[in-house]
Scaffold this motif. Structure first.
Motif, PDB file in Angstrom:
ATOM      1  N   ARG B  75       0.823  -1.212   0.000  1.00 34.52           N
ATOM      2  CA  ARG B  75       0.000   0.000   0.000  1.00 34.52           C
ATOM      3  C   ARG B  75       0.857   1.262   0.000  1.00 34.52           C
ATOM      4  O   ARG B  75       0.406   2.320  -0.428  1.00 34.52           O
ATOM      5  CB  ARG B  75      -0.896   0.030   1.238  1.00 34.52           C
ATOM      6  CG  ARG B  75      -1.955  -1.012   1.230  1.00 34.52           C
ATOM      7  CD  ARG B  75      -3.342  -0.403   1.015  1.00 34.52           C
ATOM      8  NE  ARG B  75      -4.318  -1.480   1.005  1.00 34.52           N
ATOM      9  CZ  ARG B  75      -4.680  -2.114   2.117  1.00 34.52           C
ATOM     10  NH1 ARG B  75      -4.200  -1.732   3.290  1.00 34.52           N
ATOM     11  NH2 ARG B  75      -5.540  -3.097   2.051  1.00 34.52           N
ATOM     12  N   ARG B  76       2.075   1.127   0.513  1.00 37.67           N
ATOM     13  CA  ARG B  76       2.936   2.311   0.549  1.00 37.67           C
ATOM     14  C   ARG B  76       3.250   2.775  -0.870  1.00 37.67           C
ATOM     15  O   ARG B  76       3.498   3.945  -1.112  1.00 37.67           O
ATOM     16  CB  ARG B  76       4.225   2.008   1.319  1.00 37.67           C
ATOM     17  CG  ARG B  76       3.933   1.704   2.778  1.00 37.67           C
ATOM     18  CD  ARG B  76       5.190   1.613   3.619  1.00 37.67           C
ATOM     19  NE  ARG B  76       4.848   1.032   4.921  1.00 37.67           N
ATOM     20  CZ  ARG B  76       5.663   0.965   5.957  1.00 37.67           C
ATOM     21  NH1 ARG B  76       6.885   1.447   5.870  1.00 37.67           N
ATOM     22  NH2 ARG B  76       5.273   0.419   7.097  1.00 37.67           N
ATOM     23  N   VAL B  77       3.242   1.828  -1.822  1.00 35.89           N
ATOM     24  CA  VAL B  77       3.462   2.193  -3.221  1.00 35.89           C
ATOM     25  C   VAL B  77       2.329   3.101  -3.681  1.00 35.89           C
ATOM     26  O   VAL B  77       2.553   4.093  -4.357  1.00 35.89           O
ATOM     27  CB  VAL B  77       3.542   0.934  -4.103  1.00 35.89           C
ATOM     28  CG1 VAL B  77       3.880   1.317  -5.528  1.00 35.89           C
ATOM     29  CG2 VAL B  77       4.563  -0.046  -3.556  1.00 35.89           C
ATOM     30  N   ALA B  78       1.120   2.765  -3.281  1.00 39.95           N
ATOM     31  CA  ALA B  78      -0.033   3.568  -3.665  1.00 39.95           C
ATOM     32  C   ALA B  78       0.048   4.961  -3.055  1.00 39.95           C
ATOM     33  O   ALA B  78      -0.464   5.928  -3.617  1.00 39.95           O
ATOM     34  CB  ALA B  78      -1.324   2.868  -3.228  1.00 39.95           C
ATOM     35  N   GLU B  79       0.722   5.065  -1.890  1.00 41.16           N
ATOM     36  CA  GLU B  79       0.903   6.380  -1.271  1.00 41.16           C
ATOM     37  C   GLU B  79       1.943   7.200  -2.022  1.00 41.16           C
ATOM     38  O   GLU B  79       2.041   8.405  -1.827  1.00 41.16           O
ATOM     39  CB  GLU B  79       1.354   6.227   0.186  1.00 41.16           C
ATOM     40  CG  GLU B  79       0.357   5.506   1.085  1.00 41.16           C
ATOM     41  CD  GLU B  79      -0.922   6.299   1.275  1.00 41.16           C
ATOM     42  OE1 GLU B  79      -0.852   7.550   1.268  1.00 41.16           O
ATOM     43  OE2 GLU B  79      -1.989   5.670   1.402  1.00 41.16           O
ATOM     44  N   GLY B  80       2.752   6.538  -2.845  1.00 41.31           N
ATOM     45  CA  GLY B  80       3.730   7.265  -3.644  1.00 41.31           C
ATOM     46  C   GLY B  80       5.177   7.014  -3.267  1.00 41.31           C
ATOM     47  O   GLY B  80       6.059   7.793  -3.590  1.00 41.31           O
ATOM     48  N   ILE B  81       5.438   5.923  -2.534  1.00 46.07           N
ATOM     49  CA  ILE B  81       6.825   5.575  -2.210  1.00 46.07           C
ATOM     50  C   ILE B  81       7.246   4.400  -3.084  1.00 46.07           C
ATOM     51  O   ILE B  81       6.553   3.392  -3.144  1.00 46.07           O
ATOM     52  CB  ILE B  81       6.971   5.159  -0.731  1.00 46.07           C
ATOM     53  CG1 ILE B  81       6.542   6.307   0.172  1.00 46.07           C
ATOM     54  CG2 ILE B  81       8.401   4.740  -0.427  1.00 46.07           C
ATOM     55  CD1 ILE B  81       6.613   5.978   1.642  1.00 46.07           C
ATOM     56  N   THR B  82       8.367   4.530  -3.749  1.00 41.97           N
ATOM     57  CA  THR B  82       8.814   3.417  -4.570  1.00 41.97           C
ATOM     58  C   THR B  82      10.322   3.275  -4.419  1.00 41.97           C
ATOM     59  O   THR B  82      10.993   4.197  -3.966  1.00 41.97           O
ATOM     60  CB  THR B  82       8.418   3.642  -6.042  1.00 41.97           C
ATOM     61  OG1 THR B  82       8.863   2.540  -6.809  1.00 41.97           O
ATOM     62  CG2 THR B  82       9.058   4.889  -6.590  1.00 41.97           C
ATOM     63  N   MET B  83      10.822   2.083  -4.743  1.00 40.51           N
ATOM     64  CA  MET B  83      12.242   1.841  -4.512  1.00 40.51           C
ATOM     65  C   MET B  83      12.877   1.130  -5.701  1.00 40.51           C
ATOM     66  O   MET B  83      12.274   0.260  -6.307  1.00 40.51           O
ATOM     67  CB  MET B  83      12.440   1.000  -3.249  1.00 40.51           C
ATOM     68  CG  MET B  83      13.886   0.636  -2.973  1.00 40.51           C
ATOM     69  SD  MET B  83      14.190   0.180  -1.264  1.00 40.51           S
ATOM     70  CE  MET B  83      14.134  -1.576  -1.366  1.00 40.51           C
ATOM     71  N   VAL B  84      14.101   1.538  -5.993  1.00 41.46           N
ATOM     72  CA  VAL B  84      14.942   0.799  -6.937  1.00 41.46           C
ATOM     73  C   VAL B  84      15.864  -0.043  -6.062  1.00 41.46           C
ATOM     74  O   VAL B  84      16.785   0.477  -5.446  1.00 41.46           O
ATOM     75  CB  VAL B  84      15.763   1.753  -7.815  1.00 41.46           C
ATOM     76  CG1 VAL B  84      16.620   0.965  -8.792  1.00 41.46           C
ATOM     77  CG2 VAL B  84      14.844   2.719  -8.543  1.00 41.46           C
ATOM     78  N   PRO B  85      15.594  -1.346  -5.965  1.00 40.84           N
ATOM     79  CA  PRO B  85      16.334  -2.127  -4.968  1.00 40.84           C
ATOM     80  C   PRO B  85      17.774  -2.386  -5.390  1.00 40.84           C
ATOM     81  O   PRO B  85      18.102  -2.374  -6.579  1.00 40.84           O
ATOM     82  CB  PRO B  85      15.544  -3.439  -4.891  1.00 40.84           C
ATOM     83  CG  PRO B  85      14.861  -3.556  -6.202  1.00 40.84           C
ATOM     84  CD  PRO B  85      14.603  -2.163  -6.685  1.00 40.84           C
TER      85      PRO B  85
END
Lengths: 292, 246, 355
Positions: B75-85
């Motif tokens: 859900r954090r992705v939907a909030e606008g947090i994304t990661m390049v692992p």
């Protein structure tokens, strides 16, 4: 001619095995999960059809519209709130949970329906056939089963290849933790996979119940046939599952013919031996990608 | 400038192993923050805690004022947090286009499309139909960044983008960063390469053994202080005291 | 590193061993003080179930080989005993270890097939092999598994009923105690170290590669031998059989799995607790066969999800005790050795100690 007929009937029987194997193959492919209650669920679905068609007084075929959604829902719920807890790097918990469930289903069916054999009667369609020669007759119903199996497998393949959800299935299969970074709820994906697995095995169970009589303890045999089809065809390949089902079907019908002519080896035993040969010669299966 | 991400007194780790000790950092909207530190300093754990992939033991993570603790990772992705692992972690069963598309799985509205990602990383144009596993390291990293952008993030976490890549490729990739922030994303960059980090960041935080050892605007920091904070020189550290006993 | 030493014993493991020894003495003398056999008769089954439980647990709980095909070794033991005693004229007591040997020998080609599969598929694979053996036994003209076959008076030799009853009891006791000892000995050996490495850390285990596979194979063969011996004793107890009951997945594998899961997978004490719990439940249920399986299977399924270490695990959480000296601990040296310097590890659940 009996031999040609045996092969033709085996191909048709393979459709049923492929249908049994679809859910097993999908669940293993996406979440490395092996549901040992898979066969018992098919038998459960067949018994549900018996009950529904008796109380609603309808053709067992019609009850499919009820049984399949109920089973799918059951699959979703049991994965979401049960099986998901047992998924992890250690396969032991999931094996134990599903094996426990398998034994519970078998004995609950015994308790509710007794050990007597049951059958699903759909009327004359079951026995109608096209006769090619005196020795070779193809029943409409087995053709229908094979057709459904092909449609289900092709449909699933298209779903996996071309839809947003299918993409999420494949991403989760590759790496559930990174899939979460994409906003994919892997737990939900697993539940949907199990819903599909339950639905397809319910269809298989109903077809089985129409084809032949069945009892509460017939589940493990169906699990084993499904498993053999998956391994023969190759882990993680839906086309392989169809091929594996057909090979197993042919092995069994040819095996029965061998038994009739020479009085050695029964059909199922012949199928098991073919499975063992494939396992020995090509452990990744005929169309497998070598992982497993 | 309002704080987009506020991490306060965060502790986290794996199993019994504690990797972060009361970390506090703030990232302002539109700013680029670089987190630097040696191997094992806790940089990756910090990012994984922000995305929700590792649990928060204590402390809080606030994103745009909202407490994230009860928000699961997906859900954090939907909030606008994304990661390049770190290590890029592309999906091997998916081709390049599908890898990009799966980044947008959450259907969060925003400017990013496959076409726009290709505009930023033109090297991807001929590769869209290829399986992701056959790409070079730099190409894979471009896909990984593009995949993260497809989520239309407000905050993009970049973990060790330069790891294992040739300097010229790293420069190419970092050259895209201004275009990314121009589309409204705030970047948090984790780097072992101090020089690279300082050149792109407005603010710098240095981690040492799970604690913040130095922070400040990148322009105002002294190179010697950074080196000291990075390697823990001039500090009495846990490792040092243990060596004394052992 | 001076001051450290590796120790397996703990004070409670010493107490545990003494208690276990005392229990064995009490059980061993039982035929002399339980004259009406009210304890002895049910105990025979409980004891051979404990042997089967220890063996399954050694495979699934320690060697990472979750088998659902253990009934194949019981069946081989049963039919090995039948053929040797009935057809070959071997003394039945001599036939017990020989039947175990047959199971051990046959387990090697079985492993050649089944070890190609992993996890859940290994489980079904072993089941298929057991099924093949059941069918072959049924269809074989020599074994005649489809018919009821019995050990006759001649093949049981000159032994009196009382001798037989008591010797079967002692054999079952020996299988249970010996089975437990085998697990303890395997875990204390280098074999145990290799198995644990395989279970706890897949990555590390892979780098050990060959020795893990060998350790698994050796464990598999040992388990096959002991399970085969148990099968032979089971036939001595019941004297008659069919292929269906000798190769029964529910009797020789499902029930055993439920016992171990309820008691605690991956511990040596767990199977003992599980068998006792089974005994209690079994006494309560009497003849209600379906319900017995529904209840045991249900408990096991729930247990596997919410308390994967079983009753023993729950007891451990409440008060950690170590009854069998199987776990190596570091003793001596400074009280709190410094934690190792680990760099940003991949997320993995910490491997928990399993004893």
């Amino acid at each position: 001619m009996e031999w040609v007929n045996a092969i033709v009937q085996g191909i048709l029987l393979g459709g049923l095995f492929a249908l049994f194997a679809t859910g097993l193959s999908l669940a293993f492919g996406v979440m490395r999960f092996v549901n040992l209650a898979h066969g018992d669920l098919a038998i459960l679905a067949a018994f549900l059809a018996v009950s529904f068609s008796a109380t609603l007084e309808v053709n067992p075929f019609v009850t499919m519209a009820l049984v399949v959604p109920i089973m799918a829902l059951g699959g979703y719920v049991i994965q979401r709130f049960g099986f998901n807890w047992s998924i992890g790097t250690d396969p032991l918990p999931s094996i134990l949970v599903t094996f426990g469930l398998a034994v519970v289903i078998q004995n609950a069916l015994l308790e509710r329906y007794s050990a007597d054999s049951q059958g699903l009667d759909i009327g004359t369609f079951e026995t109608r056939s096209i006769e090619f020669t005196d020795d070779i007759a193809v029943g409409w119903f087995p053709v229908l089963i094979l057709g459904v199996a092909v449609v289900v497998l092709v449909g699933l393949q298209l779903f996996l290849s071309f839809t947003r959800m299918g993409r999420a299935f494949r991403a989760t299969a590759d790496d559930p933790s990174t899939a979460r970074l994409m906003g994919i709820n892997d737990r939900n994906i697993y539940a949907v996979v199990m819903a599909i697995a339950f639905a397809t095995v319910a269809v298989a169970g109903l077809f089985l119940g129409i084809r032949q009589t069945f009892g509460p303890t017939d589940g493990p045999a169906q699990l084993i046939f499904a498993f053999e089809a998956v391994v023969i065809g190759g882990l993680g390949s839906l086309w392989g599952t169809l091929l594996g089902g057909i090979i197993l079907g042919v092995a069994q019908t040819v095996g029965n013919q061998v038994d009739v002519e020479f009085n050695v080896l029964s059909g199922p035993l012949f199928g098991h031996l073919i499975f063992l040969v494939v396992l020995a010669v090509r452990p990744s299966g005929l169309l497998g990608r070598g992982r497993g | 400038m309002s704080p987009l991400l506020e991490v306060s007194e965060l502790s986290s780790g794996y199993g019994d192993f504690r990797a972060l000790y009361d970390i506090s950092i703030t990232v302002n909207e539109g700013e680029t923050l670089a987190v630097i530190g040696a191997n094992g300093a806790g940089k990756t754990t910090l990012l994984r805690a922000i995305t929700g992939l590792v649990p928060t033991w204590s402390g809080s993570i606030r994103f745009d004022g909202q407490n994230l603790l009860s928000v699961p990772a997906h859900r954090r992705v939907a909030e606008g947090i994304t990661m390049v692992p770190e290590g890029r972690l592309l999906f091997p069963s998916l081709n390049v286009r599908e890898n990009l598309l799966v980044g947008g799985h959450g259907r969060r509205p925003g400017p990013w499309t496959v076409e726009r990602v290709v505009e930023v990383f033109p090297l991807l144009a001929p590769l869209l139909g290829r399986p992701s596993a056959v790409l070079s390291g730099g190409e894979q990293q471009a896909v990984a960044i593009g995949r993260a952008l497809m989520a239309n993030p407000r905050l993009i976490l970049l973990d060790e983008v330069s790891l294992g890549l040739a300097p010229v490729v790293v420069r190419q990739l970092y050259a895209a960063l201004p275009q990314i922030t121009a589309h409204g994303a705030t970047a948090l960059v984790v780097e072992q390469d101090i020089g690279q980090a300082m050149s792109v960041a407005d603010q710098v935080v240095c981690l040492l053994e799970g604690r913040v050892s130095l922070e400040g605007p990148s322009a105002g920091l002294d190179r010697a202080d950074i080196t000291a904070a990075y390697f823990g020189m001039g500090h009495r550290t846990e490792a040092g005291s243990n060596e004394g006993q052992g | 590193m001076k001051g450290y030493r590796i120790s397996r014993s703990t004070p409670e493991s010493t107490v545990g061993l003494i208690g276990f020894g005392a229990l064995v003495v009490v059980l061993g003398t039982l035929p002399w003080w339980d004259s009406d056999g009210s304890l002895q008769t049910p105990l025979v089954a409980i004891l051979y179930y404990l042997a089967l439980a220890q063996m399954w647990n050694l495979l699934a709980g320690f060697a990472g080989l979750v088998s659902i095909g253990q009934q194949m070794f019981v069946g081989i033991g049963v039919y090995g005993m039948l053929q040797m005693a009935e057809v070959g004229g071997v003394d039945p007591y001599v036939a017990i270890p020989l039947a175990g040997l047959v199971a051990a020998v046959l387990s090697v080609p079985v492993a050649a097939f089944a070890f190609r599969l992993r996890g859940g598929y290994f489980a079904i694979g072993t089941w298929v092999v057991a099924e093949v053996m059941r069918l072959l036994t049924t269809e074989s003209n020599d074994l005649r598994g489809g018919d009821v076959r019995a050990l006759t008076r001649e093949s049981l030799g000159g032994y009196s009923l009382e001798t037989r009853t008591n010797s079967v009891y002692w054999l079952a006791l020996g299988l249970a105690v010996g089975g437990t000892a085998i697990v303890v000995l395997v875990l204390r050996s280098r074999l145990g170290l290799a198995l644990r490495a395989a279970r706890d850390n897949e990555g590390g285990a892979r780098s050990l590669g060959v020795s893990i596979a060998r350790a698994q194979l050796i464990t598999w063969v040992v388990v096959a031998f002991w399970t085969g011996c148990t099968g032979a004793v089971i036939l001595l107890n019941t004297t008659s059989t069919t292929a269906g009951s000798a190769f029964s997945v529910t009797r020789w594998t499902a029930l055993v799995i439920f016992m171990v899961v309820i008691g605690g997978v991956g511990s040596t004490t767990g199977p003992i607790i599980g068998v006792l719990v089974y005994w209690i439940i079994d006494e309560q249920l009497g003849d209600a066969d379906a319900w017995r399986f529904i209840i045991l299977g249900g408990i096991a399924a729930v247990m596997a999800t919410v308390a994967p270490k079983g009753v023993y695990g729950l007891l451990q959480q409440w008060r950690p005790l170590q009854f069998f000296p199987v776990r190596r601990r570091l003793a001596g040296g400074p009280d709190n050795p410094s934690p190792p310097d680990v760099g940003d590890p991949e997320p993995q659940t910490a491997a928990e100690g399993e004893q």
